[in-house]
Design a protein around this motif. Structure first.
Motif, PDB file in Angstrom:
ATOM      1  N   ARG A  43       0.814  -1.226   0.000  1.00 34.04           N
ATOM      2  CA  ARG A  43       0.000   0.000   0.000  1.00 34.04           C
ATOM      3  C   ARG A  43       0.843   1.270   0.000  1.00 34.04           C
ATOM      4  O   ARG A  43       0.403   2.313  -0.455  1.00 34.04           O
ATOM      5  CB  ARG A  43      -0.986  -0.012   1.168  1.00 34.04           C
ATOM      6  N   GLU A  44       2.057   1.207   0.485  1.00 40.84           N
ATOM      7  CA  GLU A  44       2.927   2.384   0.508  1.00 40.84           C
ATOM      8  C   GLU A  44       4.010   2.349  -0.564  1.00 40.84           C
ATOM      9  O   GLU A  44       4.912   3.170  -0.551  1.00 40.84           O
ATOM     10  CB  GLU A  44       3.560   2.517   1.886  1.00 40.84           C
ATOM     11  N   GLY A  45       3.942   1.382  -1.474  1.00 47.32           N
ATOM     12  CA  GLY A  45       4.948   1.267  -2.521  1.00 47.32           C
ATOM     13  C   GLY A  45       5.035  -0.155  -3.030  1.00 47.32           C
ATOM     14  O   GLY A  45       4.054  -0.708  -3.505  1.00 47.32           O
ATOM     15  N   MET A  46       6.226  -0.762  -2.896  1.00 48.39           N
ATOM     16  CA  MET A  46       6.390  -2.159  -3.290  1.00 48.39           C
ATOM     17  C   MET A  46       7.470  -2.817  -2.453  1.00 48.39           C
ATOM     18  O   MET A  46       8.338  -2.154  -1.891  1.00 48.39           O
ATOM     19  CB  MET A  46       6.711  -2.286  -4.780  1.00 48.39           C
ATOM     20  N   ILE A  47       7.366  -4.142  -2.360  1.00 46.24           N
ATOM     21  CA  ILE A  47       8.377  -4.958  -1.700  1.00 46.24           C
ATOM     22  C   ILE A  47       9.121  -5.699  -2.805  1.00 46.24           C
ATOM     23  O   ILE A  47       8.505  -6.304  -3.676  1.00 46.24           O
ATOM     24  CB  ILE A  47       7.736  -5.977  -0.727  1.00 46.24           C
ATOM     25  N   VAL A  48      10.446  -5.645  -2.765  1.00 41.94           N
ATOM     26  CA  VAL A  48      11.267  -6.307  -3.765  1.00 41.94           C
ATOM     27  C   VAL A  48      12.009  -7.451  -3.083  1.00 41.94           C
ATOM     28  O   VAL A  48      12.766  -7.235  -2.134  1.00 41.94           O
ATOM     29  CB  VAL A  48      12.275  -5.322  -4.393  1.00 41.94           C
ATOM     30  N   SER A  63      14.389  -9.028   1.521  1.00 36.63           N
ATOM     31  CA  SER A  63      13.530  -8.144   0.743  1.00 36.63           C
ATOM     32  C   SER A  63      13.774  -6.708   1.169  1.00 36.63           C
ATOM     33  O   SER A  63      14.282  -6.448   2.252  1.00 36.63           O
ATOM     34  CB  SER A  63      12.056  -8.520   0.917  1.00 36.63           C
ATOM     35  N   ARG A  64      13.412  -5.803   0.277  1.00 38.66           N
ATOM     36  CA  ARG A  64      13.538  -4.368   0.563  1.00 38.66           C
ATOM     37  C   ARG A  64      12.237  -3.685   0.204  1.00 38.66           C
ATOM     38  O   ARG A  64      11.619  -3.991  -0.810  1.00 38.66           O
ATOM     39  CB  ARG A  64      14.669  -3.748  -0.251  1.00 38.66           C
ATOM     40  N   ALA A  65      11.860  -2.739   1.019  1.00 42.05           N
ATOM     41  CA  ALA A  65      10.661  -1.943   0.759  1.00 42.05           C
ATOM     42  C   ALA A  65      11.074  -0.699  -0.021  1.00 42.05           C
ATOM     43  O   ALA A  65      12.047  -0.039   0.318  1.00 42.05           O
ATOM     44  CB  ALA A  65      10.009  -1.540   2.070  1.00 42.05           C
ATOM     45  N   ILE A  66      10.335  -0.416  -1.070  1.00 40.23           N
ATOM     46  CA  ILE A  66      10.562   0.782  -1.875  1.00 40.23           C
ATOM     47  C   ILE A  66       9.330   1.663  -1.713  1.00 40.23           C
ATOM     48  O   ILE A  66       8.227   1.280  -2.092  1.00 40.23           O
ATOM     49  CB  ILE A  66      10.761   0.439  -3.369  1.00 40.23           C
ATOM     50  N   ALA A  67       9.523   2.820  -1.124  1.00 40.76           N
ATOM     51  CA  ALA A  67       8.398   3.723  -0.859  1.00 40.76           C
ATOM     52  C   ALA A  67       7.964   4.456  -2.122  1.00 40.76           C
ATOM     53  O   ALA A  67       8.783   4.764  -2.986  1.00 40.76           O
ATOM     54  CB  ALA A  67       8.782   4.732   0.213  1.00 40.76           C
TER      55      ALA A  67
END
Length: 78
Positions: A43-48, A63-67
């Motif tokens: 909901r705030e971006g994507m998880i890679v 994994s990394r969160a990309i805002a």
């Protein structure tokens, strides 16, 4: 110079990949190993999801969160 330069799908893909790699602080090897199935909406971006790399030789899931960037920003990697 060609009038259509910089407007093809490959150009859009390359710009998106570079923005994602920059904002995610990915190594070059991590960026080129990305697959579409590694990207998960959030909901705030994507998880890679990242594959094993030099920094993660054990292969533990990482994994990394990309805002998401500000609305209307041309620099939003999502």
């Amino acid at each position: 110079m060609d009038a259509q330069a910089g407007k093809g799908l490959a150009t859009v893909r390359n710009r998106a990949l570079l923005a994602l790699a920059y904002f995610g602080a990915f190594r070059r090897s991590e960026a080129v190993a990305l697959r579409i199935e590694d990207l998960h909406p959030w909901r705030e971006g994507m998880i890679v999801g990242l594959r094993p790399s030099k920094a993660n030789q054990g292969g533990a899931p990482e994994s990394r969160a990309i805002a998401r960037g500000p609305a209307g920003s041309p620099y939003c990697p999502v």
